[in-house]
Design an enzyme around this catalytic site. Structure first.
Site, mmCIF file in Angstrom:
data_model
loop_
_atom_site.group_PDB
_atom_site.id
_atom_site.type_symbol
_atom_site.label_atom_id
_atom_site.label_comp_id
_atom_site.label_asym_id
_atom_site.label_seq_id
_atom_site.Cartn_x
_atom_site.Cartn_y
_atom_site.Cartn_z
ATOM 1 N N GLU A 45 0.856 -1.193 0.000
ATOM 2 C CA GLU A 45 0.000 0.000 0.000
ATOM 3 C C GLU A 45 0.885 1.233 0.000
ATOM 4 O O GLU A 45 1.731 1.400 0.878
ATOM 5 C CB GLU A 45 -0.863 0.047 1.266
ATOM 6 C CG GLU A 45 -2.096 -0.809 1.224
ATOM 7 C CD GLU A 45 -2.954 -0.601 2.476
ATOM 8 O OE1 GLU A 45 -2.905 0.489 3.080
ATOM 9 O OE2 GLU A 45 -3.663 -1.541 2.855
ATOM 10 N N GLU A 56 -5.948 8.754 10.041
ATOM 11 C CA GLU A 56 -4.608 8.411 10.518
ATOM 12 C C GLU A 56 -4.336 8.901 11.931
ATOM 13 O O GLU A 56 -4.763 9.977 12.328
ATOM 14 C CB GLU A 56 -3.532 8.986 9.580
ATOM 15 C CG GLU A 56 -3.750 8.731 8.106
ATOM 16 C CD GLU A 56 -3.815 7.266 7.707
ATOM 17 O OE1 GLU A 56 -3.596 6.393 8.554
ATOM 18 O OE2 GLU A 56 -4.097 7.007 6.525
#
Length: 259
Positions: A45, A56
């Site tokens: 990824e 995040e």
């Protein structure tokens, strides 16, 4: 469904590392891809940095800021992928935010991603109900739009799974990305619900940081995704990070193999 993504789950349990493109530099990111592939990564990824990465935690947020302040742009990431594709055919998916794709132009972004050799796209801030505007374009250019399911998705899991492409990203913990000391979610139950709806690989991410966790999660799924622990090494060692990341990926892949 993208052939390369499907194949990455056919050699046993998959290990999927995540890195932020351009942290510490795009040159290092390119070398990290090769090192992680050598260490046994099955699919990679690549995070395209964004100024407001809502899914995040602090580790990956900091990496986004470092990459952006280092001048990373979407076009530079595409150019890096072109270079990687001259040397490697490892399956790769982009992970970024809807805004990055919108501002580039959705069709232009997806077409370019497919042209440079990417296999899929993960947009953690796009809910299932709003994926249509991306999904149609991705299908047109042969890019898998990867669906995420969360522990709270219960009644929606089978609905999401039926339309899923590539693999299903099972989010192991509520909240943002980051390392967790314990993962309490019943991953097995989530995976069962997906498999009842569609025969598609399920990979678990969010919170996995050590080999014990990786082995446990791989035992309940088809693969394990790790980001923050790797991005932390990139932040800690900077341009010297490659051997540390390679060693870590190898240890995690070994653990996943044992599951």
């Amino acid at each position: 469904m993208n052939k390369r993504i499907t194949e990455s789950f056919t050699k046993g349990k998959a290990f999927i590392p995540f890195i932020t493109c351009g942290d510490p530099s795009l040159e290092v990111t390119e070398q990290l891809v090769y090192a992680m592939e050598e260490a046994g990564a099955d699919l990679i990824e690549l995070g395209i940095p964004f100024s407001d990465p809502t899914a995040e935690g602090p580790v990956i947020q900091a990496a986004n800021i470092r990459a952006l302040s280092g001048g990373v742009t979407t076009d530079k990431v595409f150019a890096m992928v072109e270079k990687i594709r001259k040397n490697s055919s490892i399956p790769m998916v982009f992970m970024t935010y809807a805004n990055v794709v919108f501002s580039y132009g959705t069709e232009r972004f997806v077409k370019k991603a497919a042209e440079v050799g990417m296999d899929g796209l993960i947009l953690p801030d796009v809910p299932f109900e709003e994926k249509e505007e991306f999904d149609g374009v991705c299908k047109e250019y042969g890019l898998d739009l990867i669906s995420l399911i969360a522990p709270t998705s219960h009644e929606r899991i089978s609905m999401i799974a039926k339309e899923a492409q590539g693999f299903v990203y099972c989010v192991s913990s509520l909240g943002v990305t980051g390392m967790r000391s314990q993962i309490t979610t019943d991953i097995g139950a989530m995976v069962d619900l997906v498999k009842k709806a569609k025969d598609i690989p399920c990979a678990v991410g969010f919170g996995i940081s050590n080999p014990e966790q990786a082995k446990k999660m791989a035992g309940q799924s088809d693969g394990v995704i790790v980001g923050s622990a790797i991005v932390k090494l990139c932040g800690q060692y900077g341009v010297e990070c490659i051997p540390y990341v390679k060693e870590y990926v190898k240890a995690m892949k070994d653990a996943v193999r044992e599951a």
